[in-house]
Design a protein around this motif. Sequence first.
Motif, short mmCIF file in Angstrom:
data_model
loop_
_atom_site.label_atom_id
_atom_site.label_comp_id
_atom_site.label_asym_id
_atom_site.label_seq_id
_atom_site.Cartn_x
_atom_site.Cartn_y
_atom_site.Cartn_z
N ILE A 349 0.83 -1.20 0.00
CA ILE A 349 0.00 0.00 0.00
C ILE A 349 0.87 1.26 0.00
O ILE A 349 0.56 2.25 -0.68
N ILE A 353 0.50 3.94 -2.91
CA ILE A 353 0.18 5.37 -2.74
C ILE A 353 1.19 6.24 -3.48
O ILE A 353 0.82 7.20 -4.17
N LEU A 357 0.30 8.69 -6.76
CA LEU A 357 0.65 10.12 -6.82
C LEU A 357 1.50 10.42 -8.05
O LEU A 357 1.26 11.40 -8.76
N ILE A 381 -7.61 4.59 -9.39
CA ILE A 381 -7.03 4.71 -8.05
C ILE A 381 -7.52 3.57 -7.16
O ILE A 381 -6.74 2.92 -6.46
N ILE A 385 -5.21 0.50 -5.59
CA ILE A 385 -5.16 0.10 -4.19
C ILE A 385 -5.55 -1.36 -4.04
O ILE A 385 -4.92 -2.13 -3.28
N CYS A 388 -2.74 -3.55 -5.07
CA CYS A 388 -1.69 -3.57 -4.05
C CYS A 388 -2.03 -4.55 -2.93
O CYS A 388 -1.17 -5.30 -2.45
#
Length: 415
Positions: A349, A353, A357, A381, A385, A388
């Motif tokens: 994670i 992240i 970005l 997005i 996640i 991940c």
Amino acid sequence: MAVKMSLRETVKISLQSISSNRLRTFLTALIIAIGITALVGILTSIDAMEKSMTESFSAMGSSAFNIQNRGLNIRIGGQGERPKNYPNITYEDAVGFRDEFSFPSTVSVKVFVTGGSTVKYKSEKTNPNISVQGGDVNFLQTGGYKLALGRNFTPRELELGSNVVIIGTKIKSSLFKQNEDPLNKVITVGNMRFTIIGVLEEKGSSAGMGGDNTTIIPLARARAIMPATRPSYTITVMMSRPEMMDAGIGEATALFRNIRGLAVKQENNFEITKSDAIVQALMSNLAYVTMGAIVIALITLVGASIGLMNIMLVSVTERTREIGLRKAVGATPQLIRRQFLTEAIVICILGGIAGILLGLIIGNAVALVLEASFLIPWIWIVVGIGVCVIVGIISGFYPASKASKLDPVEALRYE
């Protein structure tokens, strides 16, 4: 007595363990970040391209179509078929259609003269990438152009083929510095001198259309200076209402078949394409790019998951005594397994992240270049996640299972 631990405590212990191995954690998270950057960045860029293309062609709306002597030729990677080439649409064919088509609509005739012309004014000149088009009185409306300055062609200028021109906004900024008024100035387009009567509003050059690097001259003047002996003209028909599109295409097909002298059993020797056909063709081809981006991201994430699994296995070996001590004081195999799984997921994670970005920055940098609005691809997005977490579970399951099965007595003896 078994030890119970909340999820919050498990995450806290996992973060402490991760911070004690910062270099390895950073390298693993970096690999995951690269994969997520590829996924989010490329897909955000594709969304920006789609939005830019849609905005570029939205001016014409969804109620216009073109009659041409060939179809669209938009292919990526050799996919698709080459468009058929039909006999050129002559000036007489095009004007005859415009004069006879009685369906409620606006009809214009245009011809492409050249795409590599240079425009000069006094000591200033543009790059040799200016397109020259010939159009009639309805060309601006059907082409989605609006005037920022000046006026459209008059019927007399069109009839006589006067040396007047409407220029794009980039040509104005290149030739006329310090806000000089370009109207009624004489410029040289190629080897011909023209008087500027209008300046187009900024349209953008998305999808390579070069809307701001164009010049428009009367159709009769374009006929006189055309380098080709038998150019092919394009007819654009804009319906008064979008729901009339299909009926209008049917009427236009019947009329133009009659103008071309086609028998009932003969196939059409011309193409009719809707105004949004270019966008649709590009969108369908961008699907291959999207698939490629997903494959690249998945390959990177597979490599990252293998690296993460290796790190977790090393971590299990290094922390054998710790695991033995935890079991000795009552930690269950399920608790040990959950702790190592949580560590793997947290690493993924953190990398995800960072990747999201970076992907947003890259994707919106492309959007900025294409003059599209800022994009936040919430779907990608969430997918990033989710990926991940899945990668963390897959890569952490075997090390966590191995740690949970360690014998506490043997683990305490480990050196």
